[in-house]
Design a protein around this motif. Structure first.
Motif, PDB file in Angstrom:
ATOM      1  N   GLN A 112       0.117  12.065 -30.446  1.00 28.19           N
ATOM      2  CA  GLN A 112      -0.812  11.134 -31.008  1.00 28.19           C
ATOM      3  C   GLN A 112      -1.921  11.759 -31.857  1.00 28.19           C
ATOM      4  O   GLN A 112      -2.478  11.055 -32.652  1.00 28.19           O
ATOM      5  N   LEU A 113      -2.346  12.944 -31.604  1.00 26.89           N
ATOM      6  CA  LEU A 113      -3.410  13.358 -32.591  1.00 26.89           C
ATOM      7  C   LEU A 113      -2.978  13.673 -33.925  1.00 26.89           C
ATOM      8  O   LEU A 113      -3.638  13.685 -34.904  1.00 26.89           O
ATOM      9  N   THR A 114      -1.518  14.053 -33.988  1.00 28.99           N
ATOM     10  CA  THR A 114      -1.076  14.168 -35.367  1.00 28.99           C
ATOM     11  C   THR A 114      -0.789  12.661 -36.043  1.00 28.99           C
ATOM     12  O   THR A 114      -0.993  12.527 -37.171  1.00 28.99           O
ATOM     13  N   GLU A 115      -0.411  11.746 -35.263  1.00 27.24           N
ATOM     14  CA  GLU A 115      -0.198  10.469 -35.730  1.00 27.24           C
ATOM     15  C   GLU A 115      -1.294   9.683 -36.120  1.00 27.24           C
ATOM     16  O   GLU A 115      -1.431   8.769 -37.045  1.00 27.24           O
ATOM     17  N   ILE A 116      -2.479   9.925 -35.578  1.00 26.54           N
ATOM     18  CA  ILE A 116      -3.581   9.289 -36.216  1.00 26.54           C
ATOM     19  C   ILE A 116      -4.220   9.883 -37.560  1.00 26.54           C
ATOM     20  O   ILE A 116      -5.032   9.354 -38.273  1.00 26.54           O
ATOM     21  N   GLY A 117      -3.556  11.163 -37.960  1.00 31.10           N
ATOM     22  CA  GLY A 117      -3.716  11.661 -39.328  1.00 31.10           C
ATOM     23  C   GLY A 117      -5.054  12.556 -39.440  1.00 31.10           C
ATOM     24  O   GLY A 117      -5.319  12.523 -40.619  1.00 31.10           O
ATOM     25  N   ASN A 118      -5.359  13.054 -38.566  1.00 31.86           N
ATOM     26  CA  ASN A 118      -6.401  13.953 -38.616  1.00 31.86           C
ATOM     27  C   ASN A 118      -5.888  15.261 -39.203  1.00 31.86           C
ATOM     28  O   ASN A 118      -4.852  15.703 -38.885  1.00 31.86           O
ATOM     29  N   GLY A 119      -7.050  15.865 -39.846  1.00 31.02           N
ATOM     30  CA  GLY A 119      -6.702  17.092 -40.475  1.00 31.02           C
ATOM     31  C   GLY A 119      -7.063  18.426 -39.829  1.00 31.02           C
ATOM     32  O   GLY A 119      -7.967  19.085 -40.256  1.00 31.02           O
ATOM     33  N   PHE A 120      -6.302  18.588 -38.709  1.00 30.15           N
ATOM     34  CA  PHE A 120      -6.375  19.611 -37.834  1.00 30.15           C
ATOM     35  C   PHE A 120      -5.874  21.038 -38.321  1.00 30.15           C
ATOM     36  O   PHE A 120      -4.869  20.993 -38.926  1.00 30.15           O
ATOM     37  N   ALA A 121      -6.376  22.041 -37.923  1.00 32.41           N
ATOM     38  CA  ALA A 121      -5.770  23.166 -38.161  1.00 32.41           C
ATOM     39  C   ALA A 121      -5.021  23.704 -36.939  1.00 32.41           C
ATOM     40  O   ALA A 121      -5.515  24.494 -36.152  1.00 32.41           O
ATOM     41  N   TRP A 122      -3.979  23.207 -37.000  1.00 26.18           N
ATOM     42  CA  TRP A 122      -2.826  23.471 -35.939  1.00 26.18           C
ATOM     43  C   TRP A 122      -2.620  24.753 -35.478  1.00 26.18           C
ATOM     44  O   TRP A 122      -2.324  24.984 -34.032  1.00 26.18           O
ATOM     45  N   LYS A 123      -2.987  25.774 -36.204  1.00 24.29           N
ATOM     46  CA  LYS A 123      -2.365  27.187 -36.010  1.00 24.29           C
ATOM     47  C   LYS A 123      -3.482  27.719 -35.102  1.00 24.29           C
ATOM     48  O   LYS A 123      -3.169  28.609 -34.289  1.00 24.29           O
ATOM     49  N   GLU A 124      -4.700  27.145 -34.942  1.00 23.96           N
ATOM     50  CA  GLU A 124      -5.656  27.320 -34.125  1.00 23.96           C
ATOM     51  C   GLU A 124      -5.879  26.678 -32.858  1.00 23.96           C
ATOM     52  O   GLU A 124      -6.788  26.848 -31.989  1.00 23.96           O
ATOM     53  N   LYS A 125      -4.891  25.816 -32.613  1.00 29.60           N
ATOM     54  CA  LYS A 125      -4.846  25.143 -31.242  1.00 29.60           C
ATOM     55  C   LYS A 125      -5.038  25.904 -30.066  1.00 29.60           C
ATOM     56  O   LYS A 125      -4.528  27.131 -30.037  1.00 29.60           O
ATOM     57  N   LEU A 126      -5.558  25.596 -28.982  1.00 27.86           N
ATOM     58  CA  LEU A 126      -5.666  26.090 -27.711  1.00 27.86           C
ATOM     59  C   LEU A 126      -5.882  25.344 -26.608  1.00 27.86           C
ATOM     60  O   LEU A 126      -6.070  24.132 -26.731  1.00 27.86           O
ATOM     61  N   GLU A 127      -5.283  25.702 -25.516  1.00 21.97           N
ATOM     62  CA  GLU A 127      -5.438  25.181 -24.323  1.00 21.97           C
ATOM     63  C   GLU A 127      -5.815  25.919 -23.137  1.00 21.97           C
ATOM     64  O   GLU A 127      -5.674  27.215 -22.954  1.00 21.97           O
ATOM     65  N   THR A 128      -6.799  25.420 -22.466  1.00 22.31           N
ATOM     66  CA  THR A 128      -7.876  26.014 -21.508  1.00 22.31           C
ATOM     67  C   THR A 128      -6.832  26.716 -20.446  1.00 22.31           C
ATOM     68  O   THR A 128      -7.386  27.554 -19.858  1.00 22.31           O
ATOM     69  N   TYR A 129      -5.599  26.027 -20.239  1.00 19.50           N
ATOM     70  CA  TYR A 129      -4.864  26.637 -19.011  1.00 19.50           C
ATOM     71  C   TYR A 129      -3.949  27.717 -19.375  1.00 19.50           C
ATOM     72  O   TYR A 129      -3.077  28.196 -18.846  1.00 19.50           O
ATOM     73  N   ASP A 130      -3.871  27.997 -20.837  1.00 19.18           N
ATOM     74  CA  ASP A 130      -3.231  28.932 -21.233  1.00 19.18           C
ATOM     75  C   ASP A 130      -3.800  30.377 -20.680  1.00 19.18           C
ATOM     76  O   ASP A 130      -4.951  30.531 -21.018  1.00 19.18           O
ATOM     77  N   PRO A 131      -2.936  31.214 -19.984  1.00 23.48           N
ATOM     78  CA  PRO A 131      -3.494  32.342 -19.638  1.00 23.48           C
ATOM     79  C   PRO A 131      -4.210  33.343 -20.636  1.00 23.48           C
ATOM     80  O   PRO A 131      -5.113  34.015 -20.639  1.00 23.48           O
ATOM     81  N   GLU A 132      -3.656  33.184 -22.142  1.00 22.67           N
ATOM     82  CA  GLU A 132      -4.469  33.837 -23.341  1.00 22.67           C
ATOM     83  C   GLU A 132      -5.844  33.114 -23.268  1.00 22.67           C
ATOM     84  O   GLU A 132      -6.637  34.174 -23.965  1.00 22.67           O
ATOM     85  N   TYR A 133      -6.132  32.087 -22.840  1.00 20.92           N
ATOM     86  CA  TYR A 133      -7.251  31.598 -23.058  1.00 20.92           C
ATOM     87  C   TYR A 133      -8.242  31.846 -21.853  1.00 20.92           C
ATOM     88  O   TYR A 133      -9.229  32.403 -21.780  1.00 20.92           O
ATOM     89  N   TYR A 134      -7.575  31.570 -20.704  1.00 25.55           N
ATOM     90  CA  TYR A 134      -8.690  31.654 -19.488  1.00 25.55           C
ATOM     91  C   TYR A 134      -9.025  33.105 -19.089  1.00 25.55           C
ATOM     92  O   TYR A 134      -9.604  33.665 -18.442  1.00 25.55           O
ATOM     93  N   LYS A 135      -7.853  34.093 -19.619  1.00 22.16           N
ATOM     94  CA  LYS A 135      -8.321  35.475 -19.513  1.00 22.16           C
ATOM     95  C   LYS A 135      -9.713  35.663 -20.046  1.00 22.16           C
ATOM     96  O   LYS A 135     -10.325  36.337 -19.301  1.00 22.16           O
ATOM     97  N   TRP A 136      -9.998  35.041 -21.098  1.00 15.53           N
ATOM     98  CA  TRP A 136     -11.604  35.095 -21.609  1.00 15.53           C
ATOM     99  C   TRP A 136     -12.473  34.389 -20.993  1.00 15.53           C
ATOM    100  O   TRP A 136     -13.910  34.683 -20.832  1.00 15.53           O
ATOM    101  N   THR A 137     -11.804  33.270 -20.217  1.00 12.48           N
ATOM    102  CA  THR A 137     -13.186  32.394 -19.414  1.00 12.48           C
ATOM    103  C   THR A 137     -13.352  33.520 -18.193  1.00 12.48           C
ATOM    104  O   THR A 137     -14.829  33.336 -18.009  1.00 12.48           O
ATOM    105  N   GLN A 138     -12.396  34.075 -17.903  1.00 14.22           N
ATOM    106  CA  GLN A 138     -12.788  35.049 -16.487  1.00 14.22           C
ATOM    107  C   GLN A 138     -13.504  36.109 -17.123  1.00 14.22           C
ATOM    108  O   GLN A 138     -14.336  36.601 -16.514  1.00 14.22           O
TER     109      GLN A 138
END
Length: 779
Positions: A112-138
């Motif tokens: 959906q976020l692609t279809e609305i046509g926003n100019g996102f930097a997709w290479k930098e996307k993140l998900e908070t439930y990704d261990p690579e992310y929440y490692k740093w939340t911890q």
RNA sequence: GCGGGUAUGGCGAAAUGGCAGACGCGCCAGCCUUAGGAGCUGGUGGCCGCAAGGCCGUGGAGGUUCAAAUCCUCCUACCCGCACCA
């Protein structure tokens, strides 16, 4: 060739991704420097993004595209706030495991976020439930702990019986209080009435930052309503701490008052029912049974019942106890009453019926004396009774633990010998195990508490048997630092790359919902300040500019599933195209105000885009003089309007320009290109299609330079002079610019129309605003 | 109760103190079409008038000003935040 949105939109979305059009150069930003354009990331809880999300994202994207064309290297990142109660509740509802459900939602959301046509930097996307992310939340939690900003404490806390977890004060919404409905606060997520429970929990010491959170508000460019809400929530009040001794006892009652000047008028005292002194004084209290009964009742009574009773005062005197007013040494009675809150000030007050409405009410009900003692100077009296001037805040510490499954496990280990120990940073992340029974237990413990494989561990200090913390942290911790991760999303060694962070932070423009005023928007500031103090950041305030977007309603009513009026953006994109939906949403009204979505309205924008498409046939070589003025006016207006988020009026101006162009036979290629560029942030697909496919440009229009207006085209030879008599407009006269007042007066008085209106009247005053207006005042 | 905001045609709205209603929707008329939930052209705040034109009009009542949707005072309604915070 016909304008076919669905065909061209998909094509360009793919091309942009392939070419990396929206990927910034992190090392060497473009000439005007970096621009970090952030929109609050969504939580994938429901079936997908609704039109309100699209509204917010589009508004943010227009701003980002504009900044990019204005020469900035723009970072416009996207991710998902997928941990937390909201996502977990949704998974429970649809009967899947949160880990599986999130993967599904993720795909749908990103589509959906692609279809609305926003100019996102997709290479930098993140998900908070990704261990690579929440490692740093911890990691962040551990830093909080190491820096003394984390503590455990047993106290009455908010408990949501439906979500089966504790909640922070900010996550309890006080709704319906005035509606006569019972309700002392509802869970921010599920709307269930929150109750109080006595539990030991983890807290973050956000109160240490109360003063800075308040003061810095002066220096940041944020929507005023957010600042107002934060000020109220922090609730600073300056007053004094005064000591009242108890007759025939060593005990002392501390009270906080903002009115020390009324001390002589204090005729009794009130303690919160929960005040610890009550137990201490038990042996002297002669009506203990009555006191105890009231305390029990107050405890069992949640805010629900208190509110149902209105503000009728209740209380019980502590018989046998007398306090001494330090100002005049008079003995006064001591009471307990639930109108005094245990959690604010010292949980005890001096009551001055003469100057406080609540005290007066209480005094009247229980027949307590009123004093007409005179006021005295605060400083003097505080000194006289050895009091202390202090500052109180309404803000409470952030309750950070949750008895739920779907979140980052709190990285702490409890050892009987060594006490609480943080997990060594090299052992992060503490991975959330995928367990079958992830549902909340309702036992005051997280489902992880019954997973031995998870909680059984060794003490990092003494290596002995130890138990892992099984609560997870609040979702709002995930989102309290995500903006730092984006520019470093692919950085492995640290939570955020110091060099990149120095270059790209703070966020230049942040857009999001006002509902986060005292939730996310407060936490994110607190965390940035803490990271700043520990030397990780060279700024205290994470977002230089914040604007709250408005809300979208449908046909005059709030959208809700029960009403069946939820607008699904997918349908509209399919039917009209993303460009039309984007522009329609932005045209509804001022971005910061929101608007009312009505199906009929989309047609106007579709017409507009079709007419823009039709201009293709008009292109020739030479500039056309007739449209220059409007074209340059449009550049000026659209530029200023985007900067101020007045997208609706920017679009109006583009419509005016289009109509003028339609009135001329042909326009030049360069004029047409300017029109396309002005339209590009709003309608990125159609403009790119014409730019590249029709006009055969190689590079994306979205990387082109924003047009600049030339004032020479804005200046006119003549002016429309408004002629008024006594403030009423009688004529509009076209005159040469910059005439002298005498020349204008002559022209005006020569006008037949004016003469008619002035007939027989004496001119008292002649007001002249060059090139704009004449007002003749008559007797 | 306190604090903040909003109030403009049938609807969404626009107006550095200076022509109220730009722009769009809808509606009306006309054109085009075998047809129109398509397209194009024109009109469209209210009242009076054949017209020219006039009067009224930005939630309500006052005020400041040559001039007020805009500034000030009071009031009403709705929205948001806080709320027995001492």
């Amino acid at each position: 060739m016909k304008y076919n949105p669905s065909k061209i939109e998909k094509k360009w979305q793919k091309t942009w991704l392939k070419e990396g059009v929206y990927e910034p150069n992190f090392k060497n930003p473009r000439e005007k420097g970096k621009f970090y354009n952030l929109m609050m990331f969504p939580y994938p809880s429901a079936e997908g993004l609704h039109v309100g999300n699209m509204y917010a994202f589009t508004g943010s994207d227009i701003y980002g595209r504009f900044k990019r064309m204005a020469g900035h290297d723009v970072l416009e990142p996207i991710g998902l706030d997928g941990f937390g109660i909201h996502s977990e509740n949704y998974a429970i509802k649809v009967g899947t495991h949160p880990a599986d459900q999130t993967k599904k939602s993720e795909k749908n959301f990103y589509r959906q976020l692609t279809e609305i046509g926003n100019g996102f930097a997709w290479k930098e996307k993140l998900e908070t439930y990704d261990p690579e992310y929440y490692k740093w939340t911890q990691w962040l939690f551990i830093q909080m702990f190491k820096n003394g900003l984390v503590y455990r404490k047993k106290q009455p806390v908010n408990w949501c019986p439906s979500c089966k977890t504790v909640l922070a004060d900010e996550q309890v919404i006080l709704a319906h209080r005035n509606l006569g409905e019972v309700g002392g606060g509802e869970c921010e997520r599920c709307g269930t009435k929150v109750i109080k429970k006595d539990l030991e929990q983890w807290f973050f010491k956000i109160t240490d930052y109360a003063e800075r959170l308040l003061n810095n508000l002066e220096d940041i460019d944020w929507s005023e309503k957010i600042k107002v809400a934060q000020r109220a929530w922090i609730g600073k009040s300056e007053g004094a701490l005064l000591k009242f001794s108890i007759a025939k006892s060593q005990s002392v009652i501390d009270v906080f008052t903002t009115r020390a000047d009324t001390l002589y008028g204090a005729t009794y005292m009130v303690l919160a029912p929960e005040h610890p002194l009550v137990n201490e004084l038990k042996s002297q209290i002669t009506n203990w049974d009555e006191v105890q009964a009231y305390r029990e009742k107050a405890k069992g009574k949640t805010d629900i019942e208190r509110t149902a009773e209105g503000k009728e005062k209740t209380g019980v005197e502590l018989k046998g106890i007398k306090a001494i007013n330090p100002a005049n040494n008079q003995e006064i009675s001591v009471w307990i009453a639930d109108y005094v809150l245990a959690g604010y000030g010292t949980g005890a007050i001096m009551a001055v019926p003469q100057h406080d409405e609540r005290d007066a009410e209480f005094a009247k009900k229980f027949d307590l004396p009123f004093s007409d003692a005179p006021l005295v100077a605060v400083d003097e009296i505080v000194k006289k009774v050895s009091g202390k001037k202090i500052t109180q805040y309404r803000l409470r510490d952030w309750l950070i633990s949750r008895q739920r499954y779907w979140g980052p496990p709190i990285p702490m280990i409890h050892c009987e010998k060594c006490g609480w120990q943080p997990v060594p940073e090299k052992d992060l992340p503490v991975k959330l195990p995928k367990i079958e029974d992830f549902r909340p237990t309702g036992t005051d413990q997280s489902p992880l508490a019954s997973v031995e494989k998870f909680y059984k561990t060794k003490c990092p200090n003494c290596k002995g048997e130890a138990r892992r913390e099984t609560d997870v942290s609040d979702t709002f911790l995930d989102s309290a630092w995500y903006y730092l991760r984006y520019p470093s999303a692919n950085h492995k060694e640290e939570a955020f790359d110091p060099d990149v962070t120095k270059k790209w932070l703070p966020v230049d423009m942040y857009i999001g919902g006002a509902e986060h005023a005292v939730l996310h928007l407060l936490y994110v500031r607190f965390v940035a300040m803490a990271l700043h103090d520990w030397g990780f950041l060279n700024f205290e305030e994470p977002m230089t500019r914040f604007r709250a977007h408005g809300l979208i309603i449908k046909d005059g009513a709030k959208m809700s599933k029960s009403k069946g009026n939820v607008v699904n953006p997918d349908e509209y994109i399919k039917k009209y195209g993303a460009d039309a939906l984007r522009m329609y949403l932005m045209f509804l009204g001022p971005f910061e105000q929101g608007g009312d979505f009505r199906d009929e309205g989309v047609a106007g924008i579709t017409r507009f885009l079709n007419r823009v498409w039709a201009l293709i046939d008009k292109v020739q070589k030479e500039d056309v003089a007739e449209i220059q003025k409007t074209l340059h006016q449009t550049i000026k207006k659209v530029t200023e309007d985007i900067e101020g988020l007045h997208y609706n009026t920017a679009i109006s101006q583009l419509m005016i320009l289009l109509r003028e162009i339609e009135d001329v036979e042909v326009i030049s290629r360069s004029q047409f290109e300017m029109v396309l560029k002005l339209l590009a942030p709003f309608a990125p697909h159609i403009t790119e299609e014409i730019w590249r496919t029709v006009l055969k440009n190689k590079k994306s229009i979205h990387l082109e330079a924003w047009p600049e207006y030339n004032t020479k085209h804005l200046v006119e030879k003549t002016a429309n002079l408004v002629l008024q008599i006594n403030g009423k407009t009688r004529e509009v006269m076209v005159v040469d610019r910059d005439l002298s007042e005498a020349q204008v007066k002559e022209l005006v008085l020569a006008s037949e129309k004016m003469q008619r209106h002035l007939d027989g009247k004496t001119i008292k005053k002649f007001i002249y605003l060059p090139n704009r207006l004449v007002n003749i005042v008559t007797e």
